[in-house]
Design a protein around this motif. Structure first.
Motif, PDB file in Angstrom:
ATOM      1  N   MET A  68       0.854  -1.183   0.000  1.00  0.00           N
ATOM      2  CA  MET A  68       0.000   0.000   0.000  1.00  0.00           C
ATOM      3  C   MET A  68       0.893   1.237   0.000  1.00  0.00           C
ATOM      4  O   MET A  68       1.802   1.362   0.801  1.00  0.00           O
ATOM      5  CB  MET A  68      -0.907  -0.049   1.237  1.00  0.00           C
ATOM      6  CG  MET A  68      -1.758   1.154   1.388  1.00  0.00           C
ATOM      7  SD  MET A  68      -3.067   1.126   2.644  1.00  0.00           S
ATOM      8  CE  MET A  68      -2.605  -0.060   3.841  1.00  0.00           C
ATOM      9  N   ALA A  69       0.623   2.158  -0.927  1.00  0.00           N
ATOM     10  CA  ALA A  69       1.404   3.382  -1.026  1.00  0.00           C
ATOM     11  C   ALA A  69       0.986   4.360   0.064  1.00  0.00           C
ATOM     12  O   ALA A  69      -0.198   4.541   0.322  1.00  0.00           O
ATOM     13  CB  ALA A  69       1.210   4.009  -2.395  1.00  0.00           C
ATOM     14  N   GLU A  70       1.974   4.978   0.714  1.00  0.00           N
ATOM     15  CA  GLU A  70       1.695   5.959   1.762  1.00  0.00           C
ATOM     16  C   GLU A  70       2.452   7.240   1.446  1.00  0.00           C
ATOM     17  O   GLU A  70       3.599   7.198   1.018  1.00  0.00           O
ATOM     18  CB  GLU A  70       2.113   5.428   3.127  1.00  0.00           C
ATOM     19  CG  GLU A  70       1.788   6.401   4.251  1.00  0.00           C
ATOM     20  CD  GLU A  70       2.055   5.829   5.629  1.00  0.00           C
ATOM     21  OE1 GLU A  70       1.228   5.032   6.092  1.00  0.00           O
ATOM     22  OE2 GLU A  70       3.105   6.161   6.194  1.00  0.00           O
ATOM     23  N   PHE A  71       1.779   8.369   1.647  1.00  0.00           N
ATOM     24  CA  PHE A  71       2.345   9.686   1.368  1.00  0.00           C
ATOM     25  C   PHE A  71       2.181  10.564   2.593  1.00  0.00           C
ATOM     26  O   PHE A  71       1.169  10.506   3.278  1.00  0.00           O
ATOM     27  CB  PHE A  71       1.604  10.344   0.196  1.00  0.00           C
ATOM     28  CG  PHE A  71       1.533   9.469  -1.024  1.00  0.00           C
ATOM     29  CD1 PHE A  71       2.580   9.399  -1.919  1.00  0.00           C
ATOM     30  CD2 PHE A  71       0.410   8.689  -1.264  1.00  0.00           C
ATOM     31  CE1 PHE A  71       2.515   8.587  -3.043  1.00  0.00           C
ATOM     32  CE2 PHE A  71       0.325   7.869  -2.383  1.00  0.00           C
ATOM     33  CZ  PHE A  71       1.383   7.822  -3.275  1.00  0.00           C
ATOM     34  N   GLU A  72       3.178  11.403   2.855  1.00  0.00           N
ATOM     35  CA  GLU A  72       3.100  12.364   3.954  1.00  0.00           C
ATOM     36  C   GLU A  72       3.446  13.737   3.383  1.00  0.00           C
ATOM     37  O   GLU A  72       4.432  13.888   2.663  1.00  0.00           O
ATOM     38  CB  GLU A  72       4.063  11.981   5.073  1.00  0.00           C
ATOM     39  CG  GLU A  72       3.811  12.745   6.338  1.00  0.00           C
ATOM     40  CD  GLU A  72       4.562  12.172   7.535  1.00  0.00           C
ATOM     41  OE1 GLU A  72       4.435  12.761   8.608  1.00  0.00           O
ATOM     42  OE2 GLU A  72       5.265  11.160   7.388  1.00  0.00           O
ATOM     43  N   PHE A  73       2.607  14.732   3.695  1.00  0.00           N
ATOM     44  CA  PHE A  73       2.802  16.058   3.121  1.00  0.00           C
ATOM     45  C   PHE A  73       2.104  17.121   3.966  1.00  0.00           C
ATOM     46  O   PHE A  73       1.265  16.814   4.805  1.00  0.00           O
ATOM     47  CB  PHE A  73       2.273  16.110   1.682  1.00  0.00           C
ATOM     48  CG  PHE A  73       0.816  15.749   1.545  1.00  0.00           C
ATOM     49  CD1 PHE A  73      -0.163  16.737   1.529  1.00  0.00           C
ATOM     50  CD2 PHE A  73       0.423  14.429   1.429  1.00  0.00           C
ATOM     51  CE1 PHE A  73      -1.511  16.411   1.400  1.00  0.00           C
ATOM     52  CE2 PHE A  73      -0.923  14.091   1.299  1.00  0.00           C
ATOM     53  CZ  PHE A  73      -1.890  15.093   1.287  1.00  0.00           C
ATOM     54  N   ASP A  74       2.472  18.378   3.723  1.00  0.00           N
ATOM     55  CA  ASP A  74       1.816  19.532   4.325  1.00  0.00           C
ATOM     56  C   ASP A  74       0.991  20.213   3.240  1.00  0.00           C
ATOM     57  O   ASP A  74       1.451  20.336   2.099  1.00  0.00           O
ATOM     58  CB  ASP A  74       2.844  20.531   4.865  1.00  0.00           C
ATOM     59  CG  ASP A  74       3.639  19.961   6.023  1.00  0.00           C
ATOM     60  OD1 ASP A  74       3.033  19.360   6.916  1.00  0.00           O
ATOM     61  OD2 ASP A  74       4.870  20.124   6.027  1.00  0.00           O
ATOM     62  N   ALA A  75      -0.209  20.651   3.603  1.00  0.00           N
ATOM     63  CA  ALA A  75      -1.068  21.359   2.650  1.00  0.00           C
ATOM     64  C   ALA A  75      -2.021  22.270   3.419  1.00  0.00           C
ATOM     65  O   ALA A  75      -2.279  22.055   4.601  1.00  0.00           O
ATOM     66  CB  ALA A  75      -1.844  20.365   1.799  1.00  0.00           C
ATOM     67  N   ASP A  76      -2.529  23.275   2.709  1.00  0.00           N
ATOM     68  CA  ASP A  76      -3.459  24.226   3.313  1.00  0.00           C
ATOM     69  C   ASP A  76      -4.893  23.724   3.230  1.00  0.00           C
ATOM     70  O   ASP A  76      -5.329  23.220   2.188  1.00  0.00           O
ATOM     71  CB  ASP A  76      -3.377  25.586   2.617  1.00  0.00           C
ATOM     72  CG  ASP A  76      -2.048  26.273   2.865  1.00  0.00           C
ATOM     73  OD1 ASP A  76      -1.365  25.916   3.845  1.00  0.00           O
ATOM     74  OD2 ASP A  76      -1.694  27.164   2.074  1.00  0.00           O
ATOM     75  N   LEU A  77      -5.623  23.896   4.310  1.00  0.00           N
ATOM     76  CA  LEU A  77      -7.043  23.579   4.353  1.00  0.00           C
ATOM     77  C   LEU A  77      -7.801  24.784   3.808  1.00  0.00           C
ATOM     78  O   LEU A  77      -7.517  25.918   4.189  1.00  0.00           O
ATOM     79  CB  LEU A  77      -7.466  23.300   5.802  1.00  0.00           C
ATOM     80  CG  LEU A  77      -8.915  22.909   6.043  1.00  0.00           C
ATOM     81  CD1 LEU A  77      -9.228  21.566   5.402  1.00  0.00           C
ATOM     82  CD2 LEU A  77      -9.195  22.857   7.547  1.00  0.00           C
ATOM     83  N   TRP A  78      -8.752  24.553   2.887  1.00  0.00           N
ATOM     84  CA  TRP A  78      -9.512  25.665   2.319  1.00  0.00           C
ATOM     85  C   TRP A  78     -10.999  25.334   2.286  1.00  0.00           C
ATOM     86  O   TRP A  78     -11.389  24.186   2.298  1.00  0.00           O
ATOM     87  CB  TRP A  78      -8.990  26.057   0.945  1.00  0.00           C
ATOM     88  CG  TRP A  78      -8.949  24.962  -0.083  1.00  0.00           C
ATOM     89  CD1 TRP A  78      -7.945  24.059  -0.286  1.00  0.00           C
ATOM     90  CD2 TRP A  78      -9.965  24.655  -1.050  1.00  0.00           C
ATOM     91  NE1 TRP A  78      -8.265  23.208  -1.312  1.00  0.00           N
ATOM     92  CE2 TRP A  78      -9.495  23.559  -1.802  1.00  0.00           C
ATOM     93  CE3 TRP A  78     -11.205  25.201  -1.352  1.00  0.00           C
ATOM     94  CZ2 TRP A  78     -10.242  22.999  -2.840  1.00  0.00           C
ATOM     95  CZ3 TRP A  78     -11.944  24.641  -2.389  1.00  0.00           C
ATOM     96  CH2 TRP A  78     -11.462  23.562  -3.121  1.00  0.00           C
ATOM     97  N   LEU A  79     -11.783  26.380   2.283  1.00  0.00           N
ATOM     98  CA  LEU A  79     -13.239  26.276   2.308  1.00  0.00           C
ATOM     99  C   LEU A  79     -13.787  26.508   0.911  1.00  0.00           C
ATOM    100  O   LEU A  79     -13.500  27.539   0.285  1.00  0.00           O
ATOM    101  CB  LEU A  79     -13.820  27.310   3.277  1.00  0.00           C
ATOM    102  CG  LEU A  79     -15.338  27.431   3.350  1.00  0.00           C
ATOM    103  CD1 LEU A  79     -15.962  26.127   3.846  1.00  0.00           C
ATOM    104  CD2 LEU A  79     -15.722  28.585   4.269  1.00  0.00           C
ATOM    105  N   TYR A  80     -14.571  25.547   0.416  1.00  0.00           N
ATOM    106  CA  TYR A  80     -15.218  25.704  -0.886  1.00  0.00           C
ATOM    107  C   TYR A  80     -16.208  26.860  -0.805  1.00  0.00           C
ATOM    108  O   TYR A  80     -17.018  26.915   0.123  1.00  0.00           O
ATOM    109  CB  TYR A  80     -15.934  24.401  -1.263  1.00  0.00           C
ATOM    110  CG  TYR A  80     -16.669  24.480  -2.569  1.00  0.00           C
ATOM    111  CD1 TYR A  80     -15.978  24.483  -3.777  1.00  0.00           C
ATOM    112  CD2 TYR A  80     -18.059  24.568  -2.596  1.00  0.00           C
ATOM    113  CE1 TYR A  80     -16.648  24.569  -4.983  1.00  0.00           C
ATOM    114  CE2 TYR A  80     -18.731  24.649  -3.800  1.00  0.00           C
ATOM    115  CZ  TYR A  80     -18.034  24.639  -4.993  1.00  0.00           C
ATOM    116  OH  TYR A  80     -18.704  24.723  -6.178  1.00  0.00           O
ATOM    117  N   PRO A  81     -16.166  27.793  -1.756  1.00  0.00           N
ATOM    118  CA  PRO A  81     -17.005  28.989  -1.650  1.00  0.00           C
ATOM    119  C   PRO A  81     -18.478  28.771  -1.969  1.00  0.00           C
ATOM    120  O   PRO A  81     -19.292  29.650  -1.755  1.00  0.00           O
ATOM    121  CB  PRO A  81     -16.370  29.950  -2.671  1.00  0.00           C
ATOM    122  CG  PRO A  81     -15.711  29.063  -3.665  1.00  0.00           C
ATOM    123  CD  PRO A  81     -15.260  27.854  -2.897  1.00  0.00           C
TER     124      PRO A  81
END
Length: 99
Positions: free
Chosen positions: A1-14
């Protein structure tokens, strides 16, 4: 099983509903597209297991034409437990769900 770790911004759908999303980094989206291609599902979504902080859940990521990436929905329960708000950068561990 492929696993990824990352940082990203949480955003609100308008639009209606107020869904919160994370756009996956382009390199990770490319790897998921490559790995998922033989077993593509409806709407080309991909089942994943996600962990943010101490919270883990099963969901799907969905392709996004605008970014060329995938969108990860982050439900209200997770946002409450982890004290997350739109605009915040968060650390995410995401694994393809091989079911």
């Amino acid at each position: 099983m492929a696993e990824f770790e990352f940082d990203a911004d949480l955003w609100l759908y308008p639009g209606k509903g107020g869904w919160h999303f994370v756009t996956l980094p382009a390199d990770i989206a490319g790897q998921i597209k490559f790995l998922a291609e033989p077993k593509a599902r409806g709407w080309r979504s991909e089942a994943v297991i996600v962990r943010i902080g101490k919270t883990e859940w099963t969901t799907s990521v969905f392709p996004d034409k605008a970014s060329g990436s995938f969108l990860l929905p982050v439900k209200a329960e997770v946002r409450r437990k982890e004290k997350l708000a739109a605009g915040q950068s968060i650390r995410i561990t995401l694994s393809l769900d091989g079911r």
